[in-house]
Design a protein around this motif. Structure first.
Motif, PDB file in Angstrom:
ATOM      1  N   LEU A 171       0.825  -1.212   0.000  1.00  0.00           N
ATOM      2  CA  LEU A 171       0.000   0.000   0.000  1.00  0.00           C
ATOM      3  C   LEU A 171       0.857   1.259   0.000  1.00  0.00           C
ATOM      4  O   LEU A 171       0.531   2.239  -0.671  1.00  0.00           O
ATOM      5  CB  LEU A 171      -0.944   0.002   1.210  1.00  0.00           C
ATOM      6  CG  LEU A 171      -1.991  -1.113   1.208  1.00  0.00           C
ATOM      7  CD1 LEU A 171      -2.868  -1.010   2.439  1.00  0.00           C
ATOM      8  CD2 LEU A 171      -2.844  -1.050  -0.039  1.00  0.00           C
ATOM      9  N   VAL A 172       1.963   1.249   0.754  1.00  0.00           N
ATOM     10  CA  VAL A 172       2.850   2.412   0.760  1.00  0.00           C
ATOM     11  C   VAL A 172       3.424   2.623  -0.639  1.00  0.00           C
ATOM     12  O   VAL A 172       3.596   3.758  -1.099  1.00  0.00           O
ATOM     13  CB  VAL A 172       3.973   2.233   1.802  1.00  0.00           C
ATOM     14  CG1 VAL A 172       5.076   3.257   1.599  1.00  0.00           C
ATOM     15  CG2 VAL A 172       3.411   2.368   3.207  1.00  0.00           C
ATOM     16  N   GLY A 173       3.675   1.529  -1.352  1.00  0.00           N
ATOM     17  CA  GLY A 173       4.170   1.651  -2.721  1.00  0.00           C
ATOM     18  C   GLY A 173       3.159   2.268  -3.663  1.00  0.00           C
ATOM     19  O   GLY A 173       3.526   2.773  -4.716  1.00  0.00           O
ATOM     20  N   GLY A 174       1.885   2.203  -3.307  1.00  0.00           N
ATOM     21  CA  GLY A 174       0.869   2.857  -4.123  1.00  0.00           C
ATOM     22  C   GLY A 174       0.026   1.922  -4.965  1.00  0.00           C
ATOM     23  O   GLY A 174      -0.709   2.372  -5.838  1.00  0.00           O
ATOM     24  N   THR A 175       0.126   0.618  -4.731  1.00  0.00           N
ATOM     25  CA  THR A 175      -0.793  -0.299  -5.395  1.00  0.00           C
ATOM     26  C   THR A 175      -2.169  -0.144  -4.737  1.00  0.00           C
ATOM     27  O   THR A 175      -2.264  -0.084  -3.515  1.00  0.00           O
ATOM     28  CB  THR A 175      -0.286  -1.740  -5.260  1.00  0.00           C
ATOM     29  OG1 THR A 175       0.920  -1.869  -5.999  1.00  0.00           O
ATOM     30  CG2 THR A 175      -1.300  -2.742  -5.795  1.00  0.00           C
ATOM     31  N   ALA A 176      -3.215  -0.047  -5.579  1.00  0.00           N
ATOM     32  CA  ALA A 176      -4.549   0.218  -5.043  1.00  0.00           C
ATOM     33  C   ALA A 176      -5.087  -1.008  -4.328  1.00  0.00           C
ATOM     34  O   ALA A 176      -4.974  -2.122  -4.838  1.00  0.00           O
ATOM     35  CB  ALA A 176      -5.501   0.618  -6.159  1.00  0.00           C
ATOM     36  N   LEU A 188       6.020   3.383  16.433  1.00  0.00           N
ATOM     37  CA  LEU A 188       4.973   4.404  16.354  1.00  0.00           C
ATOM     38  C   LEU A 188       5.145   5.269  15.110  1.00  0.00           C
ATOM     39  O   LEU A 188       4.204   5.452  14.327  1.00  0.00           O
ATOM     40  CB  LEU A 188       4.993   5.265  17.615  1.00  0.00           C
ATOM     41  CG  LEU A 188       3.977   6.408  17.615  1.00  0.00           C
ATOM     42  CD1 LEU A 188       2.571   5.874  17.458  1.00  0.00           C
ATOM     43  CD2 LEU A 188       4.072   7.225  18.893  1.00  0.00           C
ATOM     44  N   ILE A 189       6.376   5.780  14.888  1.00  0.00           N
ATOM     45  CA  ILE A 189       6.589   6.688  13.763  1.00  0.00           C
ATOM     46  C   ILE A 189       6.344   5.959  12.442  1.00  0.00           C
ATOM     47  O   ILE A 189       5.687   6.483  11.542  1.00  0.00           O
ATOM     48  CB  ILE A 189       8.017   7.286  13.824  1.00  0.00           C
ATOM     49  CG1 ILE A 189       8.144   8.145  15.086  1.00  0.00           C
ATOM     50  CG2 ILE A 189       8.308   8.118  12.589  1.00  0.00           C
ATOM     51  CD1 ILE A 189       9.538   8.630  15.371  1.00  0.00           C
ATOM     52  N   THR A 190       6.846   4.702  12.335  1.00  0.00           N
ATOM     53  CA  THR A 190       6.604   3.943  11.121  1.00  0.00           C
ATOM     54  C   THR A 190       5.110   3.769  10.887  1.00  0.00           C
ATOM     55  O   THR A 190       4.615   3.940   9.766  1.00  0.00           O
ATOM     56  CB  THR A 190       7.280   2.554  11.208  1.00  0.00           C
ATOM     57  OG1 THR A 190       8.607   2.732  11.678  1.00  0.00           O
ATOM     58  CG2 THR A 190       7.308   1.876   9.866  1.00  0.00           C
ATOM     59  N   VAL A 195      -0.266   7.825   6.941  1.00  0.00           N
ATOM     60  CA  VAL A 195      -0.313   9.071   6.159  1.00  0.00           C
ATOM     61  C   VAL A 195      -0.079   8.779   4.674  1.00  0.00           C
ATOM     62  O   VAL A 195      -0.794   9.298   3.805  1.00  0.00           O
ATOM     63  CB  VAL A 195       0.732  10.077   6.698  1.00  0.00           C
ATOM     64  CG1 VAL A 195       0.859  11.271   5.768  1.00  0.00           C
ATOM     65  CG2 VAL A 195       0.340  10.530   8.086  1.00  0.00           C
ATOM     66  N   VAL A 196       0.913   7.914   4.375  1.00  0.00           N
ATOM     67  CA  VAL A 196       1.217   7.626   2.972  1.00  0.00           C
ATOM     68  C   VAL A 196       0.021   6.964   2.296  1.00  0.00           C
ATOM     69  O   VAL A 196      -0.346   7.312   1.168  1.00  0.00           O
ATOM     70  CB  VAL A 196       2.475   6.739   2.863  1.00  0.00           C
ATOM     71  CG1 VAL A 196       2.676   6.281   1.431  1.00  0.00           C
ATOM     72  CG2 VAL A 196       3.700   7.493   3.331  1.00  0.00           C
ATOM     73  N   THR A 210      -7.388   1.118   8.306  1.00  0.00           N
ATOM     74  CA  THR A 210      -7.282   0.396   9.573  1.00  0.00           C
ATOM     75  C   THR A 210      -5.961  -0.372   9.676  1.00  0.00           C
ATOM     76  O   THR A 210      -5.518  -0.663  10.780  1.00  0.00           O
ATOM     77  CB  THR A 210      -8.462  -0.573   9.790  1.00  0.00           C
ATOM     78  OG1 THR A 210      -8.535  -1.474   8.690  1.00  0.00           O
ATOM     79  CG2 THR A 210      -9.762   0.171   9.920  1.00  0.00           C
ATOM     80  N   LEU A 211      -5.334  -0.673   8.535  1.00  0.00           N
ATOM     81  CA  LEU A 211      -3.986  -1.263   8.615  1.00  0.00           C
ATOM     82  C   LEU A 211      -3.013  -0.230   9.179  1.00  0.00           C
ATOM     83  O   LEU A 211      -2.247  -0.520  10.104  1.00  0.00           O
ATOM     84  CB  LEU A 211      -3.518  -1.731   7.238  1.00  0.00           C
ATOM     85  CG  LEU A 211      -2.103  -2.298   7.214  1.00  0.00           C
ATOM     86  CD1 LEU A 211      -2.059  -3.665   7.852  1.00  0.00           C
ATOM     87  CD2 LEU A 211      -1.554  -2.357   5.807  1.00  0.00           C
ATOM     88  N   GLY A 212      -3.084   1.003   8.629  1.00  0.00           N
ATOM     89  CA  GLY A 212      -2.282   2.082   9.191  1.00  0.00           C
ATOM     90  C   GLY A 212      -2.633   2.298  10.648  1.00  0.00           C
ATOM     91  O   GLY A 212      -1.763   2.494  11.495  1.00  0.00           O
TER      92      GLY A 212
END
Lengths: 319, 335
Positions: free
Chosen positions: A258-263, A300-302, A308-309, B124-126
């Motif tokens: 998901l962070v990579g941007g795959t929907a 936490l930060i990760t 957010v991403v 919810t994963l985030g």
């Protein structure tokens, strides 16, 4: 689902949105780069090696997860257990030689995950439920087969999967190979294109004469193969294995996808994007580590950055 | 006979049929040795029920509106830690803070989803990763003990040999949810939102508010599960509770919550949780190896996944027709 997407909230039209998204991505990318390069010790061979190792194990699973997500089947909660189980198969069959053991592990991953894919593809069963069922059976089966004991290698030859080649960790080479092969399959083969079409619109794909069931089955099969590669690398790295080896890899893998941007709804994305996602998460973790953040703050930060991403990626999406 | 069976396997009755089936099979294996039908087994089943039940309820409600709340696993851990850390003097206050954290996190995620039009799995994963992070920071990655032993004993004190205070509370929450879902317009709104969100919105229902409400409820429910568990264990730790998601999802779906939304009841979810708990405690009570439980659970989940699959009937019909045609061709080919 809701008509109020972030795009309409910001009052942007389609082209402005595209520019905005591009700007956000460039800004985020350079922020991470500056953040990383300004961290003392980040470019040292030691930390680069740590980075490469960190992305290799989880990266292979994430590449596999990409196929499942691309076909519109969200995620599999079973890939972590598949990693562990194929590591056990690999270690137990090492007495047959390194190549048969490797093939046995891959075959195991392919069959176990492919069966789940066939059930999802041919009957359109719910992918998450099927993966939980697979998880239960794998955990039960492994406990039956091993009696809960750790498995130690039954033969020699583990160094093929660890150590270095031309100064690069061997694990990373296997991971890069997995990424390249995965991307080639997804964008250059017929079945890869079919997977993407099934994910973007299953009904249209069916109407166009695509065998949606076999496209989904193949996606799962590839996911199983990728997870097994990760299992073999982990087994070689630690020299022994149990079912805890790949625990939690499912969640990290889908986060990387998901962070990579795959929907998440499928049909849009690539293995290369997943590679970016894995790398970004790993860079953030290494930088936080080098800057002396405690383990807990790193988590936490990760977590916040992943959240957010994922939110930013969906700005340009129409629902 | 088949008519009765079809009736019993109808989605609304199936959770209870599966539950009865599990009890009967275990009783047959047990064959009157009395290990399975003992008060002790009932008590331990209900203790397990108290651990997983509310998480399954929260997750099940989110599946009911066609979303998937992965963050419940994070809320269980966070709420447990908050309760243990703030509730030493006054356990009610700790429980309040824990549940409030669950409501806040559910509401916030619900608002992010509905306001920005995002999918629930991503958000919810985030949320799950963030909540786990907060838990790690709060506990400094250690197990936090709960010195108020009286509360732990109180919660696990048996009522009539069958229930503990903890499992009685969980049962009460299930009963309250079932009443609300069945008798008030809230329940109807949730079902409508899950069945067809667009049609519900056109009919004048504020579906966004329903979704936010469901996620708040899901957060509260998972938080209460975490609070009760941590109080009764007398400890909370960030990692120990991570493995609740898969059993909870399995229980909700065995309990008849349809993954395409709009179908499912609180009592069905309770039956689903009970089935899995009975399998776990019952199988160990009659002395079966623990792995059998995983295998049996996996088998049941596969069966339900396949039975519920929308294309199952079509595939079977296609195969049957294909075979008939082949047979017809073969007999036509003979002179």
């Amino acid at each position: 689902m809701s008509d109020t997407t972030l795009r309409t909230r910001l009052g942007l039209d389609r082209i402005q949105t595209r520019h905005f998204v591009l700007a956000v991505r460039i800004a985020a990318g350079s922020a991470i780069a500056i953040f990383a390069l300004s961290t003392p010790g980040f470019t040292s061979p030691l930390s680069i090696n740590a980075l490469l190792n960190a992305i290799s194990f989880i990266g292979c699973v994430a590449v596999g997860m990409t196929f499942i997500t691309m076909t519109g089947n969200i995620m599999s909660l079973c890939l972590g257990a598949t990693v562990s189980a194929s590591a056990l198969i690999f270690l137990a069959s090492l007495s047959l030689g390194i190549i048969p053991a490797f093939l046995a592990a891959i075959l195991f991953g392919v069959v176990i995950t492919g069966l789940q894919g066939a059930i999802v593809g041919y009957f359109r069963a719910n992918p998450i439920l099927v993966s939980i069922a697979g998880l239960s059976l794998l955990i039960g089966g492994a406990a039956f087969a091993t009696g809960g004991q750790r498995i130690y290698p039954g033969g020699e030859g583990l160094q093929v999967f660890k150590g270095r080649l031309f100064g690069i960790p061997v694990e990373a080479i296997y991971f890069f190979a997995t990424v390249i092969v995965g991307q080639l399959i997804l964008s250059w083969t017929r079945i890869g294109r079919e997977m993407t079409m099934v994910g973007s619109n299953p009904r249209a794909a069916n109407a166009a004469g695509i065998d949606t069931a076999s496209a989904i089955t193949v996606a799962y099969l590839l996911a199983g193969a990728c997870s097994a590669v990760s299992g073999v690398l982990l087994a070689a790295r630690y020299g022994s294995g149990d079912m805890e080896l790949g625990t939690g890899y499912d969640y990290t893998a889908i986060a990387a996808v998901l962070v990579g941007g795959t929907a998440i709804q499928g049909g849009s994305g690539s293995v290369f994007r997943t590679f970016i996602g894995v790398t970004v998460i790993a860079i953030i973790e290494v930088v936080l580590l080098l800057r002396g953040f405690s383990q807990q703050l790193q988590y936490l930060i990760t977590g916040v950055i992943v959240l957010v991403v994922i939110m930013l990626h969906t700005i340009g999406e129409r629902r | 006979m088949t008519a009765v069976l079809t009736h019993l396997l109808k989605p609304s009755l199936r959770p209870f049929t599966v539950l009865a089936g599990a009890v009967i099979v275990l009783a047959l294996i047990d064959r009157g040795t009395g290990y399975f039908f003992s008060l002790g087994t009932v008590f331990s089943v209900m203790q397990l029920f108290a651990t997983f039940g509310l998480v399954a309820l929260g997750l099940g409600l989110s599946i009911l509106v066609r979303e998937f709340d992965l963050s419940v696993a994070g809320i269980v851990g966070l709420a447990g830690c908050i309760a243990v850390m703030t509730g030493v003097e006054n356990p009610w206050l700790g429980a309040l803070f824990g549940v409030a954290a669950g409501v806040a996190s559910g509401t916030l995620q619900g608002l992010i989803m509905t306001r920005l039009g995002l999918s629930s799995v991503g958000v919810t994963l985030g949320g799950l990763l963030t909540l786990q992070g907060i838990t790690y920071v709060l506990t400094e990655n250690k197990t936090i003990g709960y010195p108020n032993v009286a509360v732990s004993l109180e919660l696990n004190a048996p009522i009539a040999h069958l229930l503990s205070v903890r499992s009685a509370v969980v049962l009460a929450v299930f009963a309250a949810t079932a009443l609300v879902m069945h008798y008030t317009h809230l329940g109807r709104d949730v079902i409508a939102t899950g069945s067809d969100r667009r049609a519900s919105r056109i009919a004048g229902l504020n579906t966004d508010r329903v979704v936010v409400g469901v996620f708040a409820m899901s957060g509260a429910s998972a938080a209460l599960a975490g609070v009760l568990l941590s109080y009764s264990l007398g400890a909370a730790s960030p990692i120990a509770l991570a493995d609740v998601l898969a059993p909870a999802a399995a229980a909700a779906i065995v309990g008849g919550v349809s993954v395409v939304g709009g179908r499912g009841t609180a009592m069905g979810i309770a039956a689903g949780v009970l089935t899995l708990c009975i399998l776990r405690s019952g199988l160990s009570a009659i002395g079966v190896e623990p792995y059998v439980h995983d295998l049996v659970t996996g088998g049941i989940l596969f069966a339900i996944a396949i039975l519920d699959a929308p294309d199952l009937a079509r595939r079977i019909t296609a195969w049957r027709l294909d075979r008939q045609e082949r047979r017809a061709r073969a007999s036509a080919g003979q002179p």
